[in-house]
Design an enzyme around this catalytic site. Sequence first.
Site, PDB file in Angstrom:
ATOM      1  N   LYS A  84     -28.539  -7.524  18.274  1.00  0.00           N
ATOM      2  CA  LYS A  84     -27.120  -7.824  18.130  1.00  0.00           C
ATOM      3  C   LYS A  84     -26.718  -7.661  16.677  1.00  0.00           C
ATOM      4  CE  LYS A  84     -23.240  -9.335  19.821  1.00  0.00           C
ATOM      5  NZ  LYS A  84     -22.548  -8.363  18.961  1.00  0.00           N
ATOM      6  N   LYS A 143     -30.136 -15.184  11.743  1.00  0.00           N
ATOM      7  CA  LYS A 143     -28.942 -15.916  12.152  1.00  0.00           C
ATOM      8  C   LYS A 143     -28.981 -16.256  13.644  1.00  0.00           C
ATOM      9  CE  LYS A 143     -25.462 -14.272  10.048  1.00  0.00           C
ATOM     10  NZ  LYS A 143     -24.294 -13.470   9.628  1.00  0.00           N
ATOM     11  N   ASN A 186     -10.069 -11.907   6.834  1.00  0.00           N
ATOM     12  CA  ASN A 186      -9.985 -12.704   8.049  1.00  0.00           C
ATOM     13  C   ASN A 186     -10.800 -13.995   7.942  1.00  0.00           C
ATOM     14  OD1 ASN A 186      -9.582 -13.384  10.833  1.00  0.00           O
ATOM     15  ND2 ASN A 186     -11.560 -12.475  11.290  1.00  0.00           N
ATOM     16  N   THR A 209     -15.815 -16.892  12.652  1.00  0.00           N
ATOM     17  CA  THR A 209     -16.678 -17.038  11.482  1.00  0.00           C
ATOM     18  C   THR A 209     -16.115 -18.084  10.519  1.00  0.00           C
ATOM     19  OG1 THR A 209     -17.363 -14.729  11.685  1.00  0.00           O
ATOM     20  CG2 THR A 209     -17.812 -15.820   9.596  1.00  0.00           C
ATOM     21  N   SER A 234     -19.497 -13.998  19.674  1.00  0.00           N
ATOM     22  CA  SER A 234     -19.867 -12.709  20.264  1.00  0.00           C
ATOM     23  C   SER A 234     -20.813 -12.923  21.449  1.00  0.00           C
ATOM     24  CB  SER A 234     -20.539 -11.815  19.213  1.00  0.00           C
ATOM     25  OG  SER A 234     -19.582 -11.167  18.408  1.00  0.00           O
ATOM     26  N   LYS A 291     -28.042  -3.833  12.905  1.00  0.00           N
ATOM     27  CA  LYS A 291     -26.890  -3.488  12.063  1.00  0.00           C
ATOM     28  C   LYS A 291     -26.775  -1.980  12.039  1.00  0.00           C
ATOM     29  CE  LYS A 291     -23.990  -6.122   9.706  1.00  0.00           C
ATOM     30  NZ  LYS A 291     -23.495  -7.424  10.181  1.00  0.00           N
TER      31      LYS A 291
END
Length: 428
Positions: free
Chosen positions: A68, A92, A219, A188, A356, A104
């Site tokens: 992920k 994480k 954001n 986040t 997510s 990533k």
Amino acid sequence: MTEKLFERALGRLDEAAQHMEVGAETLERLRHPTAVLAVSIPLRMDDGRLEIFDGYRVQHSDLLGPCKGGLRYHPDVCLEELKALALWMSCKCALMDLPYGGAKGGVAVDPKSLSKMELERLSRGFIRRIADFIGPAADIPAPDVYTNARIMGWMMDEYSQVVRQRTPAAFTGKPVALGGSLGRRGATGYGGYVCIRELAKRRDWVAEETTVAVQGFGNVGQEAARLLYENGYRVVAVSDSGGGVHDESGLDVPRLIRAKNEHGQVKSLYCEHSVGDEKNGEHISNAQLLELDVDVLVPAALEDVINADNAGQIKATTVIELANGPTTIEADRILDERGVTIIPDILANAGGVTVSYYEWVQNRSGEYWEERDVLARLDKRMCDQFNVVMDIAADKSLSPRMAAYGLVLKRIGAAVEAMGTAALFDGD
């Protein structure tokens, strides 16, 4: 610094391993990404020219579940950086107790130089190149730097065409109309706010007497600042790439958000009379913001902004890392020696990947949740994992970062042990 980023990321794990019982095979597994994919993407430009762009996907670990992680568009995208970011995603996900490993990816491109149609063609072309390597049970991409919900929607649609079936669970961070989750956009920042709120309970902070500076007003920084402001904290400074504003009496965060989103710069509220005229505000640089005398510093922009050169000038007693890797190892040691509490990035900014995960669960089940339910689940998970980390830190006299990485090693190590290590096979 980028060429050493992966080794520096591994250094955090090596340091944590000195304080925890960790099998050698666990560390060895984490040193080697599961897969590294490099592709070229031919793109027909609007004027008829052909350009070729380099794209990458790094799958760091699938020990705890499918990989992920985000996809970014940036001119400086490179494999070394992506390997480090993928490792951090593995950490994480393990820290938040999610059934995921880390990944990533990205394309080396300046997306601002492309038309919207070129951007869509690039996004679809990238997915055609990597479609065999991703999917709901293998690797689930999400938005990252200079990508967004619309781009995830294009990518999901292209992947669905490649596999000949509608597959919303192949991507997260999508528009809600295409299977995205309510609550994802601000997740986040919300997670970072929960960390501050829970730390305040442990420190007996009074919100109105607690000053906060936020570096990075995209954001993530906006959402964290908004929640802090609404809950009584005194946000005295914020900044973006163009600089920042500082007002010791407290900023009007909602007005700053409007100024940023309408004019592109936070300083417009204090510098443009058409937007506002706050007589007490002063324009400051990003570097000056980091060294303000505040209770809480929130780096929410770039990596390595707190380093050996400026760590000695950091006056905040608490740092909440909403950016990935904003504090170098050298700076970490300096701040630790000075008694500064750092809530590490793999915990503080984990709200995004957590929601997510909720989006992925909703896509796979076909049942979608109200925003209040999503945020309630996020709040509980962030709160639970934050307190687990802080309890470990207190029990073992560790920094929160070392406690967090120690918990990561414990959880990933359990998966490694479950499959068998040298101790199991020795003598057979």
